[in-house]
Design an enzyme around this catalytic site. Structure first.
Site, PDB file in Angstrom:
ATOM      1  N   ASP A  32       0.700  -1.172  -0.031  1.00  0.00           N
ATOM      2  CA  ASP A  32       0.026  -0.080   0.142  1.00  0.00           C
ATOM      3  C   ASP A  32       0.736   1.143  -0.089  1.00  0.00           C
ATOM      4  O   ASP A  32       0.626   2.272  -0.871  1.00  0.00           O
ATOM      5  CB  ASP A  32      -0.811  -0.070   1.128  1.00  0.00           C
ATOM      6  N   GLU A  67      -2.176  -5.258  -3.746  1.00  0.00           N
ATOM      7  CA  GLU A  67      -1.044  -4.344  -2.924  1.00  0.00           C
ATOM      8  C   GLU A  67      -0.060  -5.372  -2.344  1.00  0.00           C
ATOM      9  O   GLU A  67       1.081  -4.905  -2.447  1.00  0.00           O
ATOM     10  CB  GLU A  67      -2.044  -3.721  -1.656  1.00  0.00           C
TER      11      GLU A  67
END
EC number: 3.1.26.3
Length: 231
Positions: free
Chosen positions: A52, A124
């Site tokens: 992320d 992610e």
């Protein structure tokens, strides 16, 4: 399943993991680990946390360098559209990631691989695992293959008005005459497409296509603005 995933990544993206266990971790949900406790497996949440942050950084840097005169507010809105759950889930589907996710039986029955939230997490976590395994450059290569081309395809055009953005850019040092001219229209009335050119002081600086004149003008403005930013 992970063997097939590794083969796909090599064929499509030229990615070969040094640590296959890290790749497996990125595609393993907690429900699968709970059902295979004897194997001492790890699930994706920690590498997702890293991925992320990595994605937000590389996207921010790319936008900062590509759009040299775009105000901070517009950069922020564009980045938000690119790094949101919906976008990451879409990228994961385009990469065929859903079929390689390791899920527990209950999650399999619930078709968890169809959920945007899970696909976002997996995208992610894959990037986080790739960063841990090989560093920044392979991540940049991957996002240049998967994410950044979407800017030129118009995927994020709804984030802001490209006609206004182009006008602000061209007129930052004084008046510039901006004109949108219809070059061609084709097809029946219910399926008509338009080609439009945008001119600055009489010189063509971009062209675009769309199923309405408004859409074609936005496309032309986007192309012109992108080309001007790269000079």
């Amino acid at each position: 399943m992970i063997t097939e995933l590794a083969a796909m990544l090599k064929e499509r993206f030229g990615i070969v993991f040094n640590d296959p266990d890290l790749l497996a971790e990125a595609f393993t949900q907690a429900s699968y680990v709970n059902e295979h406790q004897d194997q001492q497996l790890k699930y994706y949440e920690r590498v997702e946390f890293l991925g992320d942050a990595v994605l937000e950084l590389v996207v921010s840097e790319y936008l900062y360098k590509r759009y040299k005169d775009m105000p901070q507010g517009k950069l922020t809105r564009l980045r938000a559209a690119m790094v949101c759950e919906e976008s990451f889930a879409s990228f994961a589907r385009e990469c065929d990631f859903p079929q390689y996710i390791r899920l527990g039986k209950g999650e399999q029955k619930a078709h968890a691989w169809e959920r945007d939230s899970l696909l976002c997490d997996i995208f992610e976590s894959f990037v986080g695992a790739l960063y841990l395994d090989q560093g920044r450059e392979p991540v940049l290569k991957f996002v240049h293959q998967v994410i950044f081309p979407k800017l030129d395809e118009g995927r994020f055009d709804g984030v802001f008005d490209y006609k206004t953005t182009l006008q602000e850019y061209l007129q930052r040092d004084g008046d510039v005459a901006i004109d949108y001219q219809l070059i061609e229209q084709d097809g029946p009335a219910n399926e008509r497409s338009y080609e439009i050119a945008v001119l600055a002081d009489g010189q063509k600086i971009g062209e675009g296509w769309g199923h309405s004149k408004k859409e074609a003008e936005q496309s032309a403005a986007r192309q012109a603005y992108s080309q001007l930013q790269q000079k």
